[in-house]
Design a protein around this motif. Structure first.
Motif, PDB file in Angstrom:
ATOM      1  N   GLY A  47       0.808  -1.215   0.000  1.00 40.29           N
ATOM      2  CA  GLY A  47       0.000   0.000   0.000  1.00 40.29           C
ATOM      3  C   GLY A  47       0.842   1.266   0.000  1.00 40.29           C
ATOM      4  N   CYS A  48       1.981   1.210   0.662  1.00 38.97           N
ATOM      5  CA  CYS A  48       2.898   2.363   0.670  1.00 38.97           C
ATOM      6  C   CYS A  48       3.414   2.632  -0.737  1.00 38.97           C
ATOM      7  N   LEU A  49       3.747   1.563  -1.443  1.00 41.50           N
ATOM      8  CA  LEU A  49       4.284   1.693  -2.804  1.00 41.50           C
ATOM      9  C   LEU A  49       3.220   2.102  -3.812  1.00 41.50           C
ATOM     10  N   SER A  50       2.011   1.585  -3.654  1.00 48.09           N
ATOM     11  CA  SER A  50       0.993   1.842  -4.671  1.00 48.09           C
ATOM     12  C   SER A  50       0.238   3.145  -4.465  1.00 48.09           C
ATOM     13  N   TYR A  51       0.025   3.571  -3.223  1.00 48.95           N
ATOM     14  CA  TYR A  51      -0.704   4.823  -3.062  1.00 48.95           C
ATOM     15  C   TYR A  51      -0.153   5.767  -1.997  1.00 48.95           C
ATOM     16  N   GLY A  52       0.412   5.296  -0.912  1.00 52.80           N
ATOM     17  CA  GLY A  52       0.886   6.197   0.143  1.00 52.80           C
ATOM     18  C   GLY A  52       1.996   7.134  -0.311  1.00 52.80           C
ATOM     19  N   LEU A  53       3.097   6.580  -0.779  1.00 53.21           N
ATOM     20  CA  LEU A  53       4.229   7.405  -1.222  1.00 53.21           C
ATOM     21  C   LEU A  53       3.929   8.193  -2.491  1.00 53.21           C
ATOM     22  N   PRO A  54       3.256   7.598  -3.499  1.00 54.80           N
ATOM     23  CA  PRO A  54       2.906   8.407  -4.673  1.00 54.80           C
ATOM     24  C   PRO A  54       2.025   9.616  -4.309  1.00 54.80           C
ATOM     25  N   GLN A  55       1.096   9.421  -3.382  1.00 55.34           N
ATOM     26  CA  GLN A  55       0.248  10.538  -2.970  1.00 55.34           C
ATOM     27  C   GLN A  55       1.073  11.616  -2.267  1.00 55.34           C
ATOM     28  N   ALA A  56       2.000  11.220  -1.418  1.00 59.11           N
ATOM     29  CA  ALA A  56       2.861  12.197  -0.744  1.00 59.11           C
ATOM     30  C   ALA A  56       3.696  12.975  -1.765  1.00 59.11           C
TER      31      ALA A  56
END
Length: 158
Positions: A47-56
């Motif tokens: 989830g960090c790779l798919s949406y958390g970090l991209p959103q940040a």
């Protein structure tokens, strides 16, 4: 705390307790006067790779007045997620905001993660200009909701 708290019901955000910084050392005290978004993540978290970090990363580009910080808060797979691996990961994924490594003190859950009462990763944290914790959320966060909250926090007096 999965909603934007009103200024009166908020409380001071705990300082980040990190052992190492990548991309520039910072503190919440130094960022007083700015809205802060913290993305708590683990490099092996899907989830960090798919949406958390991209959103940040998108927030960093679309809201340049918001201070975006990452906290690598590892509570599993310690043997393969150390600082050297994190340094490579940040370079490979083009993470351009400062990232701190959450400190371990012998307990399973790292210090900053416990201080913010986070339940896992990815977690998004919003802090207002006065340094008060206003929002935490585990998992995917709708873009419109995040943008609206950032706008609301930006509109508040410093």
């Amino acid at each position: 705390m999965d909603r934007l708290e009103t200024a009166g019901s908020a409380y001071p955000a705990p300082e980040l307790d990190v052992t190492q910084w990548f991309g520039g050392e910072t503190s919440l005290q130094q960022l007083r006067g700015r809205v802060v978004m913290i993305e708590a993540f683990q490099m092996l978290c899907p989830g960090c790779l798919s949406y958390g970090l991209p959103q940040a990363q998108r927030v960093r580009k679309q809201f340049p007045e918001v201070a975006v910080i990452g906290v690598h808060t590892v509570f599993e797979h310690h043997e393969v997620t150390g600082p050297e691996a994190l340094k490579v990961f940040l370079g490979e994924f083009g993470i351009l905001f400062p990232v701190g490594v959450d400190r371990h003190d012998g307990q399973r859950i790292p210090v900053t993660m416990r201080a913010y009462e986070l339940e896992g990763t990815p977690s998004t944290i919003l802090i207002d200009r006065a340094g008060n914790l206003r929002f935490t959320h585990l998992g995917a966060l709708p873009e419109l909701q995040l943008g609206a909250m950032l706008g609301e926090l930006q509109a508040e007096p410093a």
